[in-house]
Motif scaffolding. Structure first.
Motif, mmCIF file in Angstrom:
data_model
loop_
_atom_site.group_PDB
_atom_site.id
_atom_site.type_symbol
_atom_site.label_atom_id
_atom_site.label_comp_id
_atom_site.label_asym_id
_atom_site.label_seq_id
_atom_site.Cartn_x
_atom_site.Cartn_y
_atom_site.Cartn_z
ATOM 1 N N TYR A 151 39.113 -55.382 28.594
ATOM 2 C CA TYR A 151 39.626 -54.154 28.979
ATOM 3 C C TYR A 151 39.175 -53.363 30.143
ATOM 4 C CZ TYR A 151 42.018 -49.669 28.238
ATOM 5 O OH TYR A 151 42.903 -48.572 28.315
ATOM 6 N N ALA A 152 37.584 -53.107 30.319
ATOM 7 C CA ALA A 152 36.994 -52.188 31.146
ATOM 8 C C ALA A 152 35.928 -53.193 31.558
ATOM 9 C CB ALA A 152 36.658 -50.943 30.583
ATOM 10 N N ASP A 153 35.240 -52.309 32.772
ATOM 11 C CA ASP A 153 33.967 -52.957 33.394
ATOM 12 C C ASP A 153 33.020 -52.736 32.572
ATOM 13 O OD1 ASP A 153 32.467 -54.207 35.153
ATOM 14 O OD2 ASP A 153 32.675 -52.637 36.595
ATOM 15 N N ARG A 154 32.537 -53.085 31.644
ATOM 16 C CA ARG A 154 31.438 -52.650 30.514
ATOM 17 C C ARG A 154 30.016 -52.748 30.965
ATOM 18 N NH1 ARG A 154 34.393 -49.081 26.982
ATOM 19 N NH2 ARG A 154 35.995 -50.335 25.999
ATOM 20 N N HIS A 155 29.738 -53.844 31.749
ATOM 21 C CA HIS A 155 28.282 -54.264 31.682
ATOM 22 C C HIS A 155 27.528 -54.028 30.710
ATOM 23 C CE1 HIS A 155 28.687 -54.663 36.178
ATOM 24 N NE2 HIS A 155 29.621 -53.735 36.089
ATOM 25 N N TRP A 156 27.966 -54.585 29.500
ATOM 26 C CA TRP A 156 27.257 -54.625 28.427
ATOM 27 C C TRP A 156 26.233 -55.885 28.379
ATOM 28 C CZ3 TRP A 156 32.050 -54.658 24.934
ATOM 29 C CH2 TRP A 156 32.521 -53.402 24.622
ATOM 30 N N SER A 157 25.082 -55.725 27.531
ATOM 31 C CA SER A 157 24.146 -56.553 27.373
ATOM 32 C C SER A 157 24.984 -58.068 26.986
ATOM 33 C CB SER A 157 23.253 -56.409 26.346
ATOM 34 O OG SER A 157 22.003 -57.360 26.125
ATOM 35 N N LEU A 158 24.378 -59.133 27.251
ATOM 36 C CA LEU A 158 25.033 -60.336 26.882
ATOM 37 C C LEU A 158 24.860 -60.575 25.438
ATOM 38 C CD1 LEU A 158 23.750 -62.772 29.761
ATOM 39 C CD2 LEU A 158 25.344 -60.699 29.749
#
Length: 272
Positions: free
Chosen positions: A218-225
């Protein structure tokens, strides 16, 4: 000895100091994010370059930078804007020459809007590519001279092939392709683009660089893998078929989670 790929990461110089042991232990590739802003590139960045060389003395991994991107497209219709963009990219390449960086990330000119509208007007596809060539012409020559590769990263790209064709049109080793997994997952979830592994397959051996980040589509989260919904086994299965040895760069918001992201990939048996 493990045959799994070794991942690197994107970070600032301050974060290099924090993760230096992690980078050095496996000669991990590094992408510096300290040379993105116009204020830095227009100023005296020599002390930052000197700090880079000092911090990375003895580092065995490949080094690159994220190039400037704020506030512009590499395919602007305005020739005055194109001149500014060319200047900014040349500034980034000057940094690469000073610190020994061999890749610089630049952003794709394609948008979700262009996907639906480029074919509405005759010649629009060709015109966008030509504007990109006009913008990058001097930068490509400079990159060739210093042995640096500009990798074009997908941003809103819905068509995974169009950016690859653009890179190929330069007929230069200084222009190749990057994939951002979170951007591709956004395009898949929100605009109906193919899944992330299709972007890898579309790029093929033009792929020289990957931003690894997790997201929710949905969004450009740049969460941890491991925190999102990207199908990592499919992504790394596609990567394993390539011969281009792309730099696999963890690019997440919470830099403290960089080692945890690498550990997650190791836990599912795809990278280390």
């Amino acid at each position: 000895m493990s045959s799994l790929p070794v991942v690197g990461a994107a970070m600032t110089l301050d974060e290099v100091e924090l993760h230096r042991d992690w980078l050095f232990e496996k000669s991990r590739d590094l992408e510096l994010q300290s040379f993105i802003d116009a204020e830095v590139l227009n100023g005296d960045w020599a002390p930052l370059a000197a700090r880079t060389r000092r911090l990375l003395d003895g580092h065995g991994g490949r080094l690159g930078i994220h190039g400037p991107f704020w506030g512009f497209t590499i395919a602007s219709e305005d020739p005055d804007i194109r001149a500014i963009v060319t200047r900014r990219l040349l500034q980034g390449l000057d940094v690469c020459a000073a610190i020994g960086a061999t890749h610089m990330v630049i952003h794709s000119p394609y948008t979700s809007w262009s996907y639906n509208n480029l074919d509405d007007n005759a010649g629009a596809r060709e015109a966008l590519a030509e504007r990109t060539h006009m913008t990058l012409r001097d930068a490509v020559r400079r990159a060739e001279d210093i042995g640096c590769t500009m990798v074009i990263e997908n941003i809103e790209d819905k068509d995974p092939h169009i950016r690859v064709a653009l890179a190929e049109s330069f007929n230069s080793p200084a222009v190749t392709v990057s994939i951002d997994t979170g951007h591709a997952h956004y395009a898949h979830g929100y605009t109906g683009a193919p899944p992330v592994d299709y972007y890898v397959k579309a790029a093929g051996n033009r792929l020289q660089h990957v931003h690894l980040q997790d997201a929710d589509g949905y969004a450009d989260r740049h969460w941890s893998l491991g925190e999102g919904t990207i199908r990592w086994h499919a992504v790394f299965a596609a990567l394993a078929k390539l011969e281009s040895n792309p730099r696999l760069i963890i690019e997440i918001k919470d830099k403290l989670k960089i080692p945890a992201s690498a550990a997650y990939l190791a836990s599912i048996g795809v990278a280390e």
